[in-house]
Design a protein around this motif. Structure first.
Motif, PDB file in Angstrom:
ATOM      1  N   PRO A 529     -10.987 -24.243 -41.734  1.00  0.00           N
ATOM      2  CA  PRO A 529      -9.509 -24.311 -41.721  1.00  0.00           C
ATOM      3  C   PRO A 529      -8.841 -23.644 -42.624  1.00  0.00           C
ATOM      4  O   PRO A 529      -9.625 -23.535 -43.866  1.00  0.00           O
ATOM      5  CB  PRO A 529      -9.142 -25.866 -41.734  1.00  0.00           C
ATOM      6  CG  PRO A 529     -10.593 -26.452 -42.409  1.00  0.00           C
ATOM      7  CD  PRO A 529     -11.608 -25.607 -42.203  1.00  0.00           C
ATOM      8  N   VAL A 530      -7.792 -22.962 -42.590  1.00  0.00           N
ATOM      9  CA  VAL A 530      -6.777 -22.388 -43.673  1.00  0.00           C
ATOM     10  C   VAL A 530      -5.657 -23.357 -43.949  1.00  0.00           C
ATOM     11  O   VAL A 530      -4.762 -23.584 -42.936  1.00  0.00           O
ATOM     12  CB  VAL A 530      -6.518 -21.020 -43.074  1.00  0.00           C
ATOM     13  CG1 VAL A 530      -5.660 -20.354 -44.222  1.00  0.00           C
ATOM     14  CG2 VAL A 530      -7.627 -19.959 -42.796  1.00  0.00           C
ATOM     15  N   LYS A 531      -5.248 -23.610 -45.073  1.00  0.00           N
ATOM     16  CA  LYS A 531      -4.346 -24.735 -45.496  1.00  0.00           C
ATOM     17  C   LYS A 531      -3.234 -23.938 -46.137  1.00  0.00           C
ATOM     18  O   LYS A 531      -3.703 -22.973 -47.266  1.00  0.00           O
ATOM     19  CB  LYS A 531      -4.896 -25.683 -46.067  1.00  0.00           C
ATOM     20  CG  LYS A 531      -5.919 -26.713 -45.411  1.00  0.00           C
ATOM     21  CD  LYS A 531      -6.524 -27.683 -46.066  1.00  0.00           C
ATOM     22  CE  LYS A 531      -7.531 -28.330 -45.469  1.00  0.00           C
ATOM     23  NZ  LYS A 531      -7.856 -29.898 -46.286  1.00  0.00           N
ATOM     24  N   ASP A 532      -1.901 -24.509 -46.088  1.00  0.00           N
ATOM     25  CA  ASP A 532      -1.140 -23.950 -46.831  1.00  0.00           C
ATOM     26  C   ASP A 532      -1.038 -24.539 -48.367  1.00  0.00           C
ATOM     27  O   ASP A 532      -1.792 -25.422 -48.690  1.00  0.00           O
ATOM     28  CB  ASP A 532       0.265 -23.881 -46.186  1.00  0.00           C
ATOM     29  CG  ASP A 532       0.697 -25.389 -45.718  1.00  0.00           C
ATOM     30  OD1 ASP A 532      -0.073 -26.345 -46.340  1.00  0.00           O
ATOM     31  OD2 ASP A 532       1.517 -25.555 -45.069  1.00  0.00           O
ATOM     32  N   SER A 533       0.115 -24.325 -49.166  1.00  0.00           N
ATOM     33  CA  SER A 533       0.266 -25.062 -50.439  1.00  0.00           C
ATOM     34  C   SER A 533       0.345 -26.351 -50.478  1.00  0.00           C
ATOM     35  O   SER A 533       0.010 -27.244 -51.681  1.00  0.00           O
ATOM     36  CB  SER A 533       1.267 -24.341 -51.336  1.00  0.00           C
ATOM     37  OG  SER A 533       2.463 -24.756 -50.656  1.00  0.00           O
ATOM     38  N   GLU A 534       0.870 -27.009 -49.281  1.00  0.00           N
ATOM     39  CA  GLU A 534       0.883 -28.517 -49.238  1.00  0.00           C
ATOM     40  C   GLU A 534      -0.107 -29.123 -48.384  1.00  0.00           C
ATOM     41  O   GLU A 534      -0.228 -30.432 -48.425  1.00  0.00           O
ATOM     42  CB  GLU A 534       2.287 -29.134 -48.141  1.00  0.00           C
ATOM     43  CG  GLU A 534       3.381 -28.108 -49.161  1.00  0.00           C
ATOM     44  CD  GLU A 534       4.586 -28.370 -48.351  1.00  0.00           C
ATOM     45  OE1 GLU A 534       4.505 -29.164 -47.081  1.00  0.00           O
ATOM     46  OE2 GLU A 534       5.596 -28.254 -48.636  1.00  0.00           O
ATOM     47  N   GLY A 535      -1.273 -28.356 -48.213  1.00  0.00           N
ATOM     48  CA  GLY A 535      -2.669 -28.898 -47.559  1.00  0.00           C
ATOM     49  C   GLY A 535      -2.309 -28.914 -46.106  1.00  0.00           C
ATOM     50  O   GLY A 535      -3.201 -29.620 -45.436  1.00  0.00           O
ATOM     51  N   ASN A 536      -1.453 -28.391 -45.360  1.00  0.00           N
ATOM     52  CA  ASN A 536      -1.211 -28.517 -44.044  1.00  0.00           C
ATOM     53  C   ASN A 536      -2.295 -27.398 -43.377  1.00  0.00           C
ATOM     54  O   ASN A 536      -2.199 -26.141 -43.940  1.00  0.00           O
ATOM     55  CB  ASN A 536       0.223 -28.313 -43.354  1.00  0.00           C
ATOM     56  CG  ASN A 536       0.926 -29.266 -43.938  1.00  0.00           C
ATOM     57  OD1 ASN A 536       0.594 -30.651 -44.032  1.00  0.00           O
ATOM     58  ND2 ASN A 536       2.134 -28.948 -44.742  1.00  0.00           N
ATOM     59  N   VAL A 537      -2.911 -27.479 -42.532  1.00  0.00           N
ATOM     60  CA  VAL A 537      -3.780 -26.468 -41.810  1.00  0.00           C
ATOM     61  C   VAL A 537      -2.729 -25.552 -40.912  1.00  0.00           C
ATOM     62  O   VAL A 537      -2.083 -26.179 -39.974  1.00  0.00           O
ATOM     63  CB  VAL A 537      -4.960 -27.338 -40.616  1.00  0.00           C
ATOM     64  CG1 VAL A 537      -5.674 -26.212 -40.162  1.00  0.00           C
ATOM     65  CG2 VAL A 537      -5.688 -28.247 -41.413  1.00  0.00           C
ATOM     66  N   THR A 538      -2.976 -24.380 -41.254  1.00  0.00           N
ATOM     67  CA  THR A 538      -2.186 -23.319 -40.481  1.00  0.00           C
ATOM     68  C   THR A 538      -3.058 -22.544 -39.517  1.00  0.00           C
ATOM     69  O   THR A 538      -2.381 -21.578 -39.010  1.00  0.00           O
ATOM     70  CB  THR A 538      -1.509 -22.428 -41.671  1.00  0.00           C
ATOM     71  OG1 THR A 538      -2.503 -21.624 -42.369  1.00  0.00           O
ATOM     72  CG2 THR A 538      -0.685 -23.193 -42.466  1.00  0.00           C
TER      73      THR A 538
END
Length: 703
Positions: A529-538
């Motif tokens: 998984p690739v996550k954004d700065s807030e930890g959400n999977v994008t």
């Protein structure tokens, strides 16, 4: 325009070859008499029994004296097959989904495919990159040999869609006999699928030469063929809602056509080039005996028939395979794939060379009353050389690693082919040295034929136990994006029992089987998984890995095929039920179904035969295998990003016409596109083509 000229040139070449062959035949006839022109009308098989030409030849369509067969790739044993004059279901002869829609594929003509019926899948080959292209890639056991009185030519052309995004396929087959024992031929298969979706074109050119000599004491079959497969990879569409909910993708303002839907990848190709040579021949020791046949009520003909006692067999198979993965977009490689082992290199390659020799001695069945079965002992040796690209610290340079393997095995076969009641074949093989040492298999096939209520009831049984070494590319693989070395894989133990009951008069066929697999080895989507700065999977960066399940997996399959007829109305149906004990590892749909409702009738004193109807394909929802553009293989979905496909019927409406030696069909493919939830995917993120017109033409020539 260039492709149109290419097709016209191929047609001209086939016609010219046929005419030259006819002139050659006339010359042979003048020099050697009519015996040089073809077959004896009453041809006998290897065991001295007359060939039942009525079973393989339609006298209203093709002349007596034409028959076809295939050979097995180990001993060159012959299996007779019907001559290709099929009218029924001709509209499905160029369908990627198969005659009964049992395959998953990527939508475009020629794209990789995988059977949803587990028992119909072939074992992975040592060069598994071309396994998903069995639609057009022919193994030695797939090539058709023909013996004929006069030159035989078949030309077939298929077309679907428009000139900018449609699909075309041209096939030719030619066979000729120099005399009643020696024959030659060639086949050409040119396929071009432009692709209705972006970056999914296919361009294949396959062809081969074959020859056979079938004498009393010497038999020979030879094949040389070449496969050239180039396929663009798009990674599937960017968002499934372009198909399932198109109005959601543009706030209800626009409906996207197929070529406007964005895809995940571009400027990526897989290119496979292969050369194959196959030779199987044998020398027979035996004796001649007299055989008497009734010519009419008042006369009897006596002929000399050769009875083989012992055969000395040699089979040689040489395979040269070359695969290139081509990727030009570096920015895309960085964002889509987890690893880029070869940096900015746009091409990675792998090659494989295989040379296999098999020698055998066969004691033939039936040479005396005590020889109730044939017995063959054999020895096989295979040399394999694989080349893989490796990394280096020097820019612009690459190291090629060579993996050399060999395998020595012994085995035997016990078979009974004569008679009408019972036939069987039992074959065992054990690898005694080399990379596959300890690998073994025991396979058995048999059929029992009984007369019941004026009909023949046939029971076929198939069983095996195999202990298999995982193929090379499961153990080692090095490429731009995937890399593994699995030196600790255990052998795969498989046990299967399958039966099939056929009732021809009732049009019924019932098939059922069970298999147990230990150490099942498979490819898995290992994306992270690739996550954004807030930890959400994008999203997920793509990777793949080889997995081995150390436990047992059971697969159960039951299938019913039924044909019904009332006057000119016909209904052909097929229903299959499957159950896998590990759906996450070996996913299978529980229900697969096919139905074909049509009218069949004749016009112009039945010279013109017509079939008109509609067929439907359906399978229940399941987490179908995903597809990897890097290796051109199907693999299990990422467990963190799985989607179900299925539960959507695909309906085609068609008309078949058969006039003497010409077959033609026209079809409205996927007539129900856009209806319901439009979940028409046969692989995750790869929709099939929308509604289109298809047609096909096949023409047989016998002079």
């Amino acid at each position: 325009m260039k492709r149109i000229f290419s097709i016209i040139f191929l047609l001209f070449l086939c016609f010219h070859t046929s005419l030259m062959a006819q002139r050659t035949m006339n010359t042979l006839n003048n020099q050697f008499g009519s015996s040089a022109s073809g077959l004896d009308r009453d041809r006998y098989d290897r065991n001295g029994n007359p060939i039942d030409t009525a079973a393989v030849v339609d006298a209203n369509t093709i002349p007596i004296g034409l028959y076809s067969w295939k050979v097995d790739s180990r001993f060159g044993n012959v299996t007779y097959i019907p001559v290709d004059t099929l009218q029924h279901a001709f509209q499905n002869s160029n369908d990627m989904g198969g005659y009964t829609g049992q395959y998953n594929y990527l939508g475009n003509l020629g794209s990789p495919r995988l059977s949803r019926i587990f028992f119909d899948r072939r074992d992975p080959s040592q060069y598994f990159f071309t396994d998903p292209y069995d639609f057009c890639v022919q193994r030695p056991e797939d090539v058709i040999f023909t013996n004929t009185f006069s030159p035989f030519t078949n030309l077939s052309y298929y077309k679907g869609g428009g000139s900018r995004d449609g699909e075309e396929r041209f096939k030719s087959y030619f066979a000729i006999n120099a005399n009643k024992r020696l024959g030659f031929g060639f086949y050409i298969d040119y396929l071009y699928g432009r692709g209705l979706y972006q970056d999914q074109s296919t361009a294949f050119f396959n062809g081969g030469l074959f020859s056979s000599y079938r004498g009393d004491k010497y038999d020979m079959h030879f094949i040389f063929n070449n496969d050239n497969l180039k396929m663009a990879e798009n990674g599937g569409i960017a968002d499934d809602r372009y198909i399932t909910n198109p109005l959601d993708m543009a706030e209800g303002k626009k409906e996207y056509s197929a070529n406007e839907i964005p895809t995940r990848l571009n400027q990526i190709w897989n290119h496979n080039t292969s050369y194959h040579a196959f030779l199987t021949h044998r020398y027979n020791l035996g004796f001649y005996k007299e055989k008497q046949d009734s010519v009419d009520t008042d006369s009897v003909r006596t002929t000399q028939v050769f009875v083989p006692v012992t055969s000395f067999i040699h089979t040689l198979q040489v395979d040269l395979n070359n695969r290139k993965y081509i990727s030009y977009d570096d920015a895309q490689n960085q964002t889509y794939f987890e690893y880029n082992y070869l940096g900015t290199d746009s091409i990675d390659k792998t090659k494989r060379t295989s040379i296999k020799n098999t020698i055998g001695i066969a004691l033939q069945e039936g040479f005396n009353k005590w020889a109730k079965a044939g017995l063959t002992a054999f020895l096989s040796y295979e040399y394999r050389n694989f080349a893989l690209t490796d990394t280096t610290d020097i820019p612009g340079q690459r190291i090629i690693n060579h993996y050399k393997e060999s395998s020595l095995s012994i085995g035997g076969e016990l078979s009974k082919k004569q008679g009408k009641l019972l036939h069987y074949n039992i074959l065992g093989e054990l690898a005694i040295a080399g990379e596959d040492a300890g690998q073994f298999s025991v396979e058995g096939k048999g059929d029992l034929n009984l007369r019941l209520f004026g009909d023949t009831v046939r029971l076929d049984v198939n069983a095996y136990i195999k202990n298999q070494n995982p193929v090379f590319y499961f153990r080692h693989f090095q490429s731009k994006h995937y890399w593994w070395d699995n030196n600790d894989l255990s052998k795969i133990m498989r046990t299967r029992l399958e039966g099939k009951l056929s009732l021809d008069r009732w049009g019924t066929q019932l098939r059922a089987g069970v298999e147990n697999i230990k150490n099942y080895t498979y490819l898995a989507n290992a994306s992270i998984p690739v996550k954004d700065s807030e930890g959400n999977v994008t999203g997920f960066k793509n990777n793949a890995a080889v997995r081995q399940h150390s436990g047992n997996i059971q697969v159960f399959t039951a299938m019913l095929q039924q044909k019904l007829k009332v006057g000119i109305f016909h209904l052909d149906g097929e229903v299959a039920y499957q159950k896998s004990s590990e759906q996450d590892i070996l996913p299978l749909p529980e229900l697969s179904a096919y139905g074909n409702l049509y009218m069949k009738f004749g016009l112009a004193k039945k010279v013109l035969q017509i079939e008109m109807g509609a067929d439907v394909r359906y399978f229940s929802k399941y987490y179908a295998p995903d597809y990897s553009p890097v290796i051109g293989q199907f693999y299990t979905q990422n467990p963190n990003d799985k989607i179900e496909i299925g539960a959507f019927p695909i309906v085609n409406v068609y008309a078949n016409l058969h006039l003497k030696r010409t077959r033609f069909f026209i079809m409205m493919y996927h007539v129900n596109a856009g209806s319901g939830k439009s979940n028409y995917f046969l692989a995750p993120h790869y929709p099939i083509n929308p509604r289109m017109i298809k047609f096909g033409l096949s023409w047989n020539f016998f002079d």
